[in-house]
Design a protein around this motif. Sequence first.
Motif, PDB file in Angstrom:
ATOM      1  N   THR A  58      14.189   0.329  -5.299  1.00  0.00           N
ATOM      2  CA  THR A  58      14.142   1.456  -3.856  1.00  0.00           C
ATOM      3  C   THR A  58      12.579   1.061  -4.116  1.00  0.00           C
ATOM      4  O   THR A  58      11.888   0.357  -3.138  1.00  0.00           O
ATOM      5  CB  THR A  58      14.132   2.043  -3.537  1.00  0.00           C
ATOM      6  N   ILE A  59      12.105   1.451  -4.868  1.00  0.00           N
ATOM      7  CA  ILE A  59      10.391   1.409  -4.931  1.00  0.00           C
ATOM      8  C   ILE A  59      10.081   0.239  -5.519  1.00  0.00           C
ATOM      9  O   ILE A  59       9.106  -0.568  -4.504  1.00  0.00           O
ATOM     10  CB  ILE A  59      10.123   2.251  -6.138  1.00  0.00           C
ATOM     11  N   ALA A  60      10.632  -0.871  -6.190  1.00  0.00           N
ATOM     12  CA  ALA A  60      10.590  -2.166  -6.011  1.00  0.00           C
ATOM     13  C   ALA A  60      11.110  -2.965  -4.876  1.00  0.00           C
ATOM     14  O   ALA A  60       9.915  -4.052  -5.015  1.00  0.00           O
ATOM     15  CB  ALA A  60      11.311  -2.701  -7.228  1.00  0.00           C
ATOM     16  N   TYR A  61      11.739  -2.968  -4.316  1.00  0.00           N
ATOM     17  CA  TYR A  61      12.262  -3.711  -3.179  1.00  0.00           C
ATOM     18  C   TYR A  61      10.565  -3.167  -2.519  1.00  0.00           C
ATOM     19  O   TYR A  61      10.334  -4.383  -1.812  1.00  0.00           O
ATOM     20  CB  TYR A  61      13.521  -3.205  -2.596  1.00  0.00           C
ATOM     21  N   LEU A  62      10.331  -2.341  -2.198  1.00  0.00           N
ATOM     22  CA  LEU A  62       9.572  -2.348  -1.337  1.00  0.00           C
ATOM     23  C   LEU A  62       7.666  -2.561  -1.754  1.00  0.00           C
ATOM     24  O   LEU A  62       7.715  -3.245  -0.514  1.00  0.00           O
ATOM     25  CB  LEU A  62       9.223  -0.679  -1.031  1.00  0.00           C
ATOM     26  N   LEU A  63       7.976  -2.517  -2.912  1.00  0.00           N
ATOM     27  CA  LEU A  63       6.840  -2.666  -3.358  1.00  0.00           C
ATOM     28  C   LEU A  63       6.975  -4.799  -3.565  1.00  0.00           C
ATOM     29  O   LEU A  63       5.775  -4.886  -2.932  1.00  0.00           O
ATOM     30  CB  LEU A  63       6.274  -2.796  -5.152  1.00  0.00           C
ATOM     31  N   PHE A  64       7.847  -5.222  -3.389  1.00  0.00           N
ATOM     32  CA  PHE A  64       8.410  -6.635  -3.063  1.00  0.00           C
ATOM     33  C   PHE A  64       7.641  -6.950  -1.875  1.00  0.00           C
ATOM     34  O   PHE A  64       7.274  -8.139  -1.367  1.00  0.00           O
ATOM     35  CB  PHE A  64      10.026  -7.086  -3.846  1.00  0.00           C
ATOM     36  N   ALA A  65       8.337  -6.038  -1.179  1.00  0.00           N
ATOM     37  CA  ALA A  65       8.307  -6.213   0.602  1.00  0.00           C
ATOM     38  C   ALA A  65       6.872  -6.592   0.796  1.00  0.00           C
ATOM     39  O   ALA A  65       5.645  -7.366   1.763  1.00  0.00           O
ATOM     40  CB  ALA A  65       9.031  -5.507   1.409  1.00  0.00           C
ATOM     41  N   ILE A  66       5.696  -5.395   0.052  1.00  0.00           N
ATOM     42  CA  ILE A  66       4.611  -5.280   0.669  1.00  0.00           C
ATOM     43  C   ILE A  66       3.636  -6.151   0.101  1.00  0.00           C
ATOM     44  O   ILE A  66       3.303  -7.182   0.686  1.00  0.00           O
ATOM     45  CB  ILE A  66       3.940  -4.319   0.090  1.00  0.00           C
ATOM     46  N   LEU A  67       3.601  -7.503  -0.568  1.00  0.00           N
ATOM     47  CA  LEU A  67       2.961  -7.871  -1.672  1.00  0.00           C
ATOM     48  C   LEU A  67       3.518  -9.303  -0.963  1.00  0.00           C
ATOM     49  O   LEU A  67       2.858 -10.236  -1.113  1.00  0.00           O
ATOM     50  CB  LEU A  67       3.905  -8.226  -3.041  1.00  0.00           C
ATOM     51  N   LEU A  68       5.229  -9.203  -0.621  1.00  0.00           N
ATOM     52  CA  LEU A  68       5.162 -10.033   0.404  1.00  0.00           C
ATOM     53  C   LEU A  68       4.086 -10.727   1.023  1.00  0.00           C
ATOM     54  O   LEU A  68       3.967 -11.643   2.112  1.00  0.00           O
ATOM     55  CB  LEU A  68       6.909 -10.699   0.484  1.00  0.00           C
TER      56      LEU A  68
END
Length: 114
Positions: A58-68
């Motif tokens: 979940t944390i990885a998904y949120l970081l991915f969304a922010i980086l995108l």
Amino acid sequence: MSEPEIAEVLDEVRAHEAAAGHPGDTEFGTAEDYAKQFPKKKRRTRGATIVIIGGVLTIAYLLFAILLAILFRVDIREYVGPVTLWPGLVVILAGTLAGFLTDYFQPARRSRAR
């Protein structure tokens, strides 16, 4: 101690009782006193590990969304719907449920001497 380690200690005590011909209480003391001599270890269940993995994903998904959003100016809501956190919530809830069910349905191990 892990369940296999406990089973091994119980097997050793039973073997000693059989060889000595008297109960283990006379040599080892009460079960509580005998257990105190072993080191205490924190034990993580398989279900707890699954929950932790769900949280990390979940944390990885949120970081991915922010980086995108920051690096490529891509709004992830175009792909996942109006709520950015839905996939993260689904992963964390699925991980929690899977962890609970794993621990709930995992049978307890028994000592080999029975």
